[in-house]
Scaffold this motif. Structure first.
Motif, PDB file in Angstrom:
ATOM      1  N   ASP A   1      36.367  49.099  37.627  1.00 59.86           N
ATOM      2  CA  ASP A   1      37.520  49.273  36.741  1.00 59.86           C
ATOM      3  C   ASP A   1      38.245  47.953  36.490  1.00 59.86           C
ATOM      4  O   ASP A   1      38.692  47.681  35.369  1.00 59.86           O
ATOM      5  N   ARG A   2      38.358  47.119  37.521  1.00 56.40           N
ATOM      6  CA  ARG A   2      39.012  45.822  37.328  1.00 56.40           C
ATOM      7  C   ARG A   2      38.250  44.965  36.323  1.00 56.40           C
ATOM      8  O   ARG A   2      38.852  44.286  35.483  1.00 56.40           O
ATOM      9  N   ALA A   3      36.916  44.989  36.424  1.00 56.60           N
ATOM     10  CA  ALA A   3      36.102  44.161  35.530  1.00 56.60           C
ATOM     11  C   ALA A   3      36.139  44.665  34.092  1.00 56.60           C
ATOM     12  O   ALA A   3      36.255  43.875  33.149  1.00 56.60           O
ATOM     13  N   THR A   4      36.054  45.970  33.897  1.00 52.78           N
ATOM     14  CA  THR A   4      36.034  46.509  32.531  1.00 52.78           C
ATOM     15  C   THR A   4      37.421  46.526  31.906  1.00 52.78           C
ATOM     16  O   THR A   4      37.567  46.384  30.691  1.00 52.78           O
ATOM     17  N   ASN A   5      38.452  46.672  32.737  1.00 52.08           N
ATOM     18  CA  ASN A   5      39.822  46.724  32.216  1.00 52.08           C
ATOM     19  C   ASN A   5      40.236  45.417  31.539  1.00 52.08           C
ATOM     20  O   ASN A   5      41.086  45.418  30.635  1.00 52.08           O
ATOM     21  N   GLU A   6      39.629  44.311  31.942  1.00 52.05           N
ATOM     22  CA  GLU A   6      39.928  43.029  31.295  1.00 52.05           C
ATOM     23  C   GLU A   6      39.595  43.064  29.800  1.00 52.05           C
ATOM     24  O   GLU A   6      40.121  42.265  29.025  1.00 52.05           O
ATOM     25  N   HIS A   7      38.717  43.986  29.417  1.00 54.66           N
ATOM     26  CA  HIS A   7      38.299  44.095  28.022  1.00 54.66           C
ATOM     27  C   HIS A   7      38.839  45.365  27.372  1.00 54.66           C
ATOM     28  O   HIS A   7      38.406  45.716  26.262  1.00 54.66           O
ATOM     29  N   GLY A   8      39.756  46.072  28.042  1.00 56.87           N
ATOM     30  CA  GLY A   8      40.296  47.311  27.501  1.00 56.87           C
ATOM     31  C   GLY A   8      39.285  48.428  27.467  1.00 56.87           C
ATOM     32  O   GLY A   8      39.365  49.323  26.613  1.00 56.87           O
ATOM     33  N   LEU A   9      38.336  48.395  28.411  1.00 59.27           N
ATOM     34  CA  LEU A   9      37.240  49.366  28.425  1.00 59.27           C
ATOM     35  C   LEU A   9      37.154  50.048  29.781  1.00 59.27           C
ATOM     36  O   LEU A   9      37.614  49.521  30.795  1.00 59.27           O
TER      37      LEU A   9
ATOM     38  N   ALA B   1      30.709  43.554  23.604  1.00 59.22           N
ATOM     39  CA  ALA B   1      30.185  43.831  22.267  1.00 59.22           C
ATOM     40  C   ALA B   1      29.350  45.107  22.257  1.00 59.22           C
ATOM     41  O   ALA B   1      29.470  45.941  21.352  1.00 59.22           O
ATOM     42  N   ALA B   2      28.498  45.265  23.272  1.00 55.16           N
ATOM     43  CA  ALA B   2      27.661  46.459  23.357  1.00 55.16           C
ATOM     44  C   ALA B   2      28.393  47.635  23.990  1.00 55.16           C
ATOM     45  O   ALA B   2      27.899  48.757  23.967  1.00 55.16           O
ATOM     46  N   ARG B   3      29.560  47.354  24.572  1.00 50.69           N
ATOM     47  CA  ARG B   3      30.329  48.359  25.315  1.00 50.69           C
ATOM     48  C   ARG B   3      29.491  48.991  26.422  1.00 50.69           C
ATOM     49  O   ARG B   3      29.346  50.209  26.517  1.00 50.69           O
ATOM     50  N   THR B   4      28.961  48.115  27.255  1.00 50.25           N
ATOM     51  CA  THR B   4      28.210  48.556  28.416  1.00 50.25           C
ATOM     52  C   THR B   4      28.626  47.729  29.623  1.00 50.25           C
ATOM     53  O   THR B   4      29.166  46.629  29.486  1.00 50.25           O
ATOM     54  N   VAL B   5      28.335  48.261  30.794  1.00 52.88           N
ATOM     55  CA  VAL B   5      28.537  47.515  32.033  1.00 52.88           C
ATOM     56  C   VAL B   5      27.367  47.812  32.961  1.00 52.88           C
ATOM     57  O   VAL B   5      26.972  48.958  33.138  1.00 52.88           O
ATOM     58  N   ARG B   6      26.786  46.748  33.507  1.00 53.97           N
ATOM     59  CA  ARG B   6      25.724  46.887  34.508  1.00 53.97           C
ATOM     60  C   ARG B   6      26.352  46.650  35.877  1.00 53.97           C
ATOM     61  O   ARG B   6      27.045  45.656  36.094  1.00 53.97           O
TER      62      ARG B   6
ATOM     63  N   ILE C   1      28.530  42.750  38.731  1.00 59.04           N
ATOM     64  CA  ILE C   1      29.074  43.543  37.636  1.00 59.04           C
ATOM     65  C   ILE C   1      29.007  42.691  36.380  1.00 59.04           C
ATOM     66  O   ILE C   1      29.576  41.592  36.334  1.00 59.04           O
ATOM     67  N   GLU C   2      28.311  43.176  35.345  1.00 53.32           N
ATOM     68  CA  GLU C   2      28.155  42.435  34.097  1.00 53.32           C
ATOM     69  C   GLU C   2      28.659  43.296  32.954  1.00 53.32           C
ATOM     70  O   GLU C   2      28.045  44.306  32.606  1.00 53.32           O
ATOM     71  N   VAL C   3      29.780  42.897  32.367  1.00 51.74           N
ATOM     72  CA  VAL C   3      30.365  43.629  31.246  1.00 51.74           C
ATOM     73  C   VAL C   3      29.901  42.998  29.936  1.00 51.74           C
ATOM     74  O   VAL C   3      29.980  41.784  29.768  1.00 51.74           O
ATOM     75  N   ASP C   4      29.420  43.841  29.025  1.00 53.74           N
ATOM     76  CA  ASP C   4      29.063  43.387  27.677  1.00 53.74           C
ATOM     77  C   ASP C   4      30.044  44.048  26.713  1.00 53.74           C
ATOM     78  O   ASP C   4      29.809  45.184  26.269  1.00 53.74           O
TER      79      ASP C   4
ATOM     80  N   ASP D   1      43.274  52.680  27.157  1.00 58.04           N
ATOM     81  CA  ASP D   1      44.516  51.940  27.345  1.00 58.04           C
ATOM     82  C   ASP D   1      45.189  52.457  28.614  1.00 58.04           C
ATOM     83  O   ASP D   1      44.587  52.473  29.678  1.00 58.04           O
ATOM     84  N   THR D   2      46.390  52.918  28.515  1.00 55.32           N
ATOM     85  CA  THR D   2      47.130  53.389  29.681  1.00 55.32           C
ATOM     86  C   THR D   2      46.682  54.799  30.070  1.00 55.32           C
ATOM     87  O   THR D   2      46.553  55.679  29.207  1.00 55.32           O
ATOM     88  N   VAL D   3      46.475  55.006  31.351  1.00 57.65           N
ATOM     89  CA  VAL D   3      46.145  56.323  31.879  1.00 57.65           C
ATOM     90  C   VAL D   3      47.286  56.766  32.787  1.00 57.65           C
ATOM     91  O   VAL D   3      47.669  56.054  33.716  1.00 57.65           O
ATOM     92  N   VAL D   4      47.830  57.930  32.499  1.00 52.13           N
ATOM     93  CA  VAL D   4      48.869  58.519  33.337  1.00 52.13           C
ATOM     94  C   VAL D   4      48.238  59.683  34.092  1.00 52.13           C
ATOM     95  O   VAL D   4      47.730  60.628  33.477  1.00 52.13           O
ATOM     96  N   ALA D   5      48.244  59.608  35.409  1.00 50.90           N
ATOM     97  CA  ALA D   5      47.559  60.631  36.193  1.00 50.90           C
ATOM     98  C   ALA D   5      48.243  60.793  37.539  1.00 50.90           C
ATOM     99  O   ALA D   5      48.922  59.883  38.025  1.00 50.90           O
TER     100      ALA D   5
END
Length: 249
Positions: free
Chosen positions: A119-127, A103-108, A98-101, A210-214
């Motif tokens: 989700d764990r990897a992208t959440n570290e960046h608020g994404l 700046a580009a707002r992408t994840v491979r 999993i590679e989060v960018d 940010d926060t998701v309520v579901a």
């Protein structure tokens, strides 16, 4: 060729770098299990692939031997499409990169990832990117099927956020599909299921989240028409962050 011996198959799959598990090997029952415990199939071989070259070799083996081939990402499909009887299970679970960018707002994302890992990897960046509602769902299955989840009304389906995919075709050829490269294939895999190739890597667009309520709400099935009508009238004026989907048992 007998498919009951993983060692015999290893000789056939010259250069295969992953793990081959047959019915006579320890760990076979664990390797063949899928999320739906009611599915009890016995493949002749489970091939855990470490990369696209392994995937191409396994596809070639199944093609040359005329064997059924099932592709397993997360193994979460309700009907058990990630396994088969007397065939080959192409297991992508080792493909976990999993590679989060930010700046580009992408994840491979590797084809063996499940959404909780992403989700764990992208959440570290608020994404985040729209996915399903269960963390153990495989990225490949839900993406190739469309992808409906808690973020969908605001950001679209998972396939709306897919930017490109790396695939191995039935011929063993490795290709990339995007809006600019093999666009017909890119169109086909976004919701068309898994029969156009084996996706080893996905590139997704990310969004600030940010926060998701579901969570679920339950209604008597007899009130289904009334609840749906109320939701239809309520939704047009509701903020895009709010969404729902309905399941009937």
């Amino acid at each position: 060729m007998s498919m009951t011996s993983a060692e015999a198959v290893r000789r056939e799959l010259s250069g295969f770098e992953g793990q081959l598990i047959g019915p006579d090997d320890s760990g076979y029952d664990e390797a063949r299990a899928v999320y739906n415990g009611m599915i009890d199939r016995r493949p002749a071989l489970v091939a855990r692939c470490t990369g696209p070259q392994d995937v191409a070799r396994v596809i070639g083996l199944a093609r040359d031997q005329g064997l059924p081939l099932a592709v397993r990402g997360g193994g979460h499909h309700g009907a058990g499409l990630g396994t088969c009887d007397d065939g080959v299970v192409l297991d992508l679970s080792p493909l976990k990169d999993i590679e989060v960018d930010p700046a580009a707002r992408t994840v491979r994302v590797g084809g063996g990832c499940v959404w909780g890992e992403v989700d764990r990897a992208t959440n570290e960046h608020g994404l985040a990117t729209p996915s399903g509602i269960i963390s153990t769902t495989g990225v490949g299955g839900i993406t190739l099927g469309g992808g409906l989840g808690h973020l969908t009304r605001k950001f679209g389906l998972t396939i709306d956020n897919l930017l490109e995919a790396d695939l191995v075709l039935a011929s063993g050829e490795r290709v990339r599909a995007s809006a600019d490269e093999n666009p017909d294939l890119f169109w086909a895999i976004r919701g068309g299921g898994g029969n156009f190739g084996v996706v080893t890597s996905f590139l997704f667009r990310l969004h600030e989240v940010d926060t998701v309520v579901a969570g679920p709400t339950f209604w008597p099935v007899e009130l289904g028409a009334e609840v749906l009508a109320a939701y239809r009238d309520f939704l047009p004026d509701a903020p895009r962050e709010l969404g729902a989907f309905f399941l009937f048992g």
